[in-house]
Write a protein that holds these residues in place. Structure first.
Motif, mmCIF file in Angstrom:
data_model
loop_
_atom_site.group_PDB
_atom_site.id
_atom_site.type_symbol
_atom_site.label_atom_id
_atom_site.label_comp_id
_atom_site.label_asym_id
_atom_site.label_seq_id
_atom_site.Cartn_x
_atom_site.Cartn_y
_atom_site.Cartn_z
ATOM 1 N N ASN A 297 0.895 -1.531 -0.166
ATOM 2 C CA ASN A 297 -0.013 -0.164 0.079
ATOM 3 C C ASN A 297 0.942 1.083 -0.030
ATOM 4 N N LYS A 298 2.209 1.170 -0.381
ATOM 5 C CA LYS A 298 2.865 2.395 -0.623
ATOM 6 C C LYS A 298 3.450 2.301 -2.012
ATOM 7 N N ARG A 299 3.458 3.617 -2.241
ATOM 8 C CA ARG A 299 3.734 4.094 -3.815
ATOM 9 C C ARG A 299 5.315 4.633 -3.854
ATOM 10 N N TYR A 300 6.066 3.915 -4.966
ATOM 11 C CA TYR A 300 7.309 4.444 -5.058
ATOM 12 C C TYR A 300 7.427 4.797 -6.645
ATOM 13 N N HIS A 301 8.345 5.625 -6.806
ATOM 14 C CA HIS A 301 8.805 6.054 -8.264
ATOM 15 C C HIS A 301 10.208 5.842 -8.473
ATOM 16 N N ALA A 302 10.538 4.951 -9.393
ATOM 17 C CA ALA A 302 11.875 4.711 -9.619
ATOM 18 C C ALA A 302 12.155 5.523 -10.884
ATOM 19 N N TYR A 303 13.742 5.779 -10.981
ATOM 20 C CA TYR A 303 14.041 6.715 -12.206
ATOM 21 C C TYR A 303 15.475 6.098 -12.439
ATOM 22 N N SER A 304 15.934 5.934 -13.833
ATOM 23 C CA SER A 304 17.176 5.605 -14.162
ATOM 24 C C SER A 304 17.371 6.690 -15.498
ATOM 25 N N GLN A 305 18.618 7.178 -15.462
ATOM 26 C CA GLN A 305 18.989 7.998 -16.623
ATOM 27 C C GLN A 305 20.455 7.771 -17.112
ATOM 28 N N VAL A 306 20.585 7.161 -18.233
ATOM 29 C CA VAL A 306 22.036 6.998 -18.884
ATOM 30 C C VAL A 306 22.424 8.402 -19.433
ATOM 31 N N ASN A 307 23.699 8.777 -18.871
ATOM 32 C CA ASN A 307 24.259 10.231 -19.315
ATOM 33 C C ASN A 307 25.585 9.573 -19.985
ATOM 34 N N PRO A 308 25.760 10.032 -21.155
ATOM 35 C CA PRO A 308 27.082 9.685 -21.914
ATOM 36 C C PRO A 308 28.170 10.736 -21.427
ATOM 37 N N THR A 309 29.343 10.095 -21.527
ATOM 38 C CA THR A 309 30.663 10.977 -20.911
ATOM 39 C C THR A 309 31.625 10.779 -21.867
ATOM 40 N N VAL B 15 15.107 6.981 -6.251
ATOM 41 C CA VAL B 15 13.874 6.451 -6.061
ATOM 42 C C VAL B 15 13.152 7.342 -5.098
ATOM 43 N N TYR B 16 11.974 7.730 -5.292
ATOM 44 C CA TYR B 16 10.844 8.355 -4.431
ATOM 45 C C TYR B 16 9.969 7.465 -3.681
ATOM 46 N N ASN B 17 9.579 7.956 -2.494
ATOM 47 C CA ASN B 17 8.377 7.267 -1.994
ATOM 48 C C ASN B 17 7.297 8.490 -1.574
ATOM 49 N N GLU B 18 6.548 8.159 -0.694
ATOM 50 C CA GLU B 18 5.381 9.136 -0.534
ATOM 51 C C GLU B 18 6.210 10.343 0.135
ATOM 52 N N ARG B 19 7.182 10.133 1.216
ATOM 53 C CA ARG B 19 7.774 11.337 1.825
ATOM 54 C C ARG B 19 8.749 12.029 1.055
ATOM 55 N N GLY B 20 9.120 11.552 -0.141
ATOM 56 C CA GLY B 20 9.990 12.414 -1.094
ATOM 57 C C GLY B 20 11.080 11.481 -1.487
ATOM 58 N N LYS B 21 12.209 12.086 -1.628
ATOM 59 C CA LYS B 21 13.332 11.370 -2.071
ATOM 60 C C LYS B 21 14.082 10.286 -1.204
ATOM 61 N N LEU B 22 13.896 9.164 -1.580
ATOM 62 C CA LEU B 22 14.446 8.074 -0.714
ATOM 63 C C LEU B 22 16.064 7.665 -0.920
ATOM 64 N N VAL C 107 17.683 -0.926 -3.540
ATOM 65 C CA VAL C 107 17.632 0.224 -2.671
ATOM 66 C C VAL C 107 16.560 -0.278 -1.680
ATOM 67 N N THR C 108 16.912 -0.306 -0.449
ATOM 68 C CA THR C 108 16.120 -0.787 0.517
ATOM 69 C C THR C 108 15.176 0.170 0.937
ATOM 70 N N PRO C 109 14.090 -0.082 1.544
ATOM 71 C CA PRO C 109 13.023 0.995 2.070
ATOM 72 C C PRO C 109 13.554 2.121 3.118
ATOM 73 N N GLU C 110 15.087 1.585 3.674
ATOM 74 C CA GLU C 110 15.453 2.492 4.475
ATOM 75 C C GLU C 110 16.479 3.377 3.732
ATOM 76 N N GLY C 111 16.432 3.448 2.346
ATOM 77 C CA GLY C 111 17.298 4.229 1.536
ATOM 78 C C GLY C 111 18.555 3.596 1.425
ATOM 79 N N GLU C 112 19.034 2.444 1.640
ATOM 80 C CA GLU C 112 20.333 1.947 1.529
ATOM 81 C C GLU C 112 20.539 1.130 0.345
ATOM 82 N N MET C 113 21.746 1.185 -0.164
ATOM 83 C CA MET C 113 21.851 0.326 -1.458
ATOM 84 C C MET C 113 23.019 -0.733 -1.291
#
Length: 277
Positions: A157-169, A198-205, A263-269
Motif C-alpha cells: 500500500n505504498k507508492r514508489y517512483h523509480a528513475y534511471s537516466q543514462v548520461n554519456p561521458t 527512488v522516491y516514496n510518499e515522503r519524498g526522495k528516498l 535500494v532498501t526501504p531505508e534508502g540503503e544500496m
C-alpha cells in the motif's frame, strides 16, 4: 757530468696506480656509454619507417607511420604512439605491445606479430589520400545521448517512483584485439554514468550517480577495464526494496555482466553479482 735524478720506489708505484685508475675509469665510461647507447631510441629506424606499408601477401594497406604515430587502415582503431629500441618496435597502449624487427630498409619491413608469425611489408610508392578515409583517427562509437526510464510501483500500500537516466561521458574505454595482420589494435569507446533515484510518499528516498568503478567488487577487473556501463534497468519491487539491474558490456561483443542493485526501504544500496551471459 749531469747527475740523474732518481725517485723512491713508493713514489713510482703511486704514479703507476694513478695512471692505471684513470685508464680504467675511461674504459668503464666508454663501456657504460655503449650500454646506454644500446638502450637509446632509434631515430634512424623511426625515419625509415615513415610512410604507408602494404602486406606483401595480399597487397592491402596495413598501416601508415607518420611522425611518432601509427595509423591503422581501420577508422575505428585508435592511432598509437611508437618508438624503436634494440631492434624492437614498441607500441604504446593499454597494455603496450612490442614486435621484434627482423629486417628494415627504406622499402621493406619484416617483423614478428602478436601471434609469433613473421609479417613482411613493402613501402607503398604512391597512395591515395582517401585510402584512410576522410581523416585519421578513431571513430567514436557510443549512443551519445541521454536515455531516461521511470516506473511507478506499489508495494504494501505504498507508492514508489523509480528513475534511471543514462548520461554519456568522454571517459575513454579501450578495447584491445588482434587484427588480420596479427597486430594488437585498440578501439576507443566512451563510458556512461547512470543516475538512479527512488522516491516514496515522503519524498526522495535515494539518489546516486553510478559509475563503472562502483562494480569493481563484483566484476573481474580484466573484464571491467574493457567494458562500458551500458545501462541500468528498473527491475521491480519486493519486500526487500526497489530492484535495478546494471548491464556492463564489452562493445561489439555478445558478452555482458548483469549486476543486481537493491535500494532498501531505508534508502540503503547493496550491489550483488547476478550473472555473466
Amino acid at each position: 757530468m749531469n747527475s740523474r735524478k732518481t725517485y723512491p720506489f713508493f713514489v713510482l708505484m703511486a704514479v703507476i696506480v694513478f695512471v692505471t685508475s684513470i685508464l680504467m675509469s675511461c674504459g668503464s665510461k666508454s663501456a657504460s656509454g655503449d650500454a646506454e647507447g644500446a638502450n637509446e631510441v632509434d631515430t634512424l629506424a623511426r625515419h625509415t619507417l615513415q610512410g604507408v606499408w602494404l602486406n606483401d601477401d595480399v597487397g592491402s594497406i596495413v598501416f601508415e607511420i607518420a611522425g611518432d604515430s601509427i595509423f591503422y587502415n581501420d577508422s575505428i582503431c585508435a592511432p598509437a604512439e611508437f618508438f624503436v629500441r634494440n631492434d624492437t618496435l614498441h607500441v604504446k597502449g593499454h597494455p603496450s605491445v612490442s614486435y621484434a624487427i627482423k629486417e628494415l630498409s627504406s622499402t621493406r619491413f619484416v617483423f614478428v606479430n602478436a601471434e609469433g608469425e613473421e609479417v613482411s611489408l613493402s613501402k607503398a610508392e604512391e597512395i591515395d589520400d582517401l585510402a584512410f578515409g576522410e581523416y585519421k583517427g578513431a571513430v567514436n562509437i557510443n549512443q551519445g545521448k541521454k536515455i531516461k526510464r521511470d516506473s511507478v510501483m506499489h508495494y504494501d500500500n505504498k507508492r514508489y517512483h523509480a528513475y534511471s537516466q543514462v548520461n554519456p561521458t568522454t571517459y575513454k574505454v579501450y578495447k584491445q584485439s588482434v587484427n588480420s595482420d596479427g597486430l594488437s589494435v585498440e578501439t576507443v569507446y566512451y563510458d556512461n554514468i547512470v543516475h538512479i533515484c527512488v522516491y516514496n510518499e515522503r519524498g526522495k528516498l535515494f539518489g546516486r550517480d553510478m559509475k563503472k568503478k562502483d562494480f569493481a567488487g563484483v566484476v573481474p577487473q580484466n573484464y571491467l577495464s574493457q567494458a562500458v556501463l551500458s545501462e541500468i534497468l528498473i527491475d521491480g519491487i519486493s519486500a526487500e526494496g526497489v530492484r535495478y539491474v546494471a548491464i556492463l558490456a564489452i562493445p561489439d561483443s555478445n558478452t555482458n555482466f548483469r549486476v543486481n542493485i537493491l535500494v532498501t526501504p531505508e534508502g540503503e544500496m547493496t550491489i550483488k553479482n547476478n550473472e555473466k551471459i
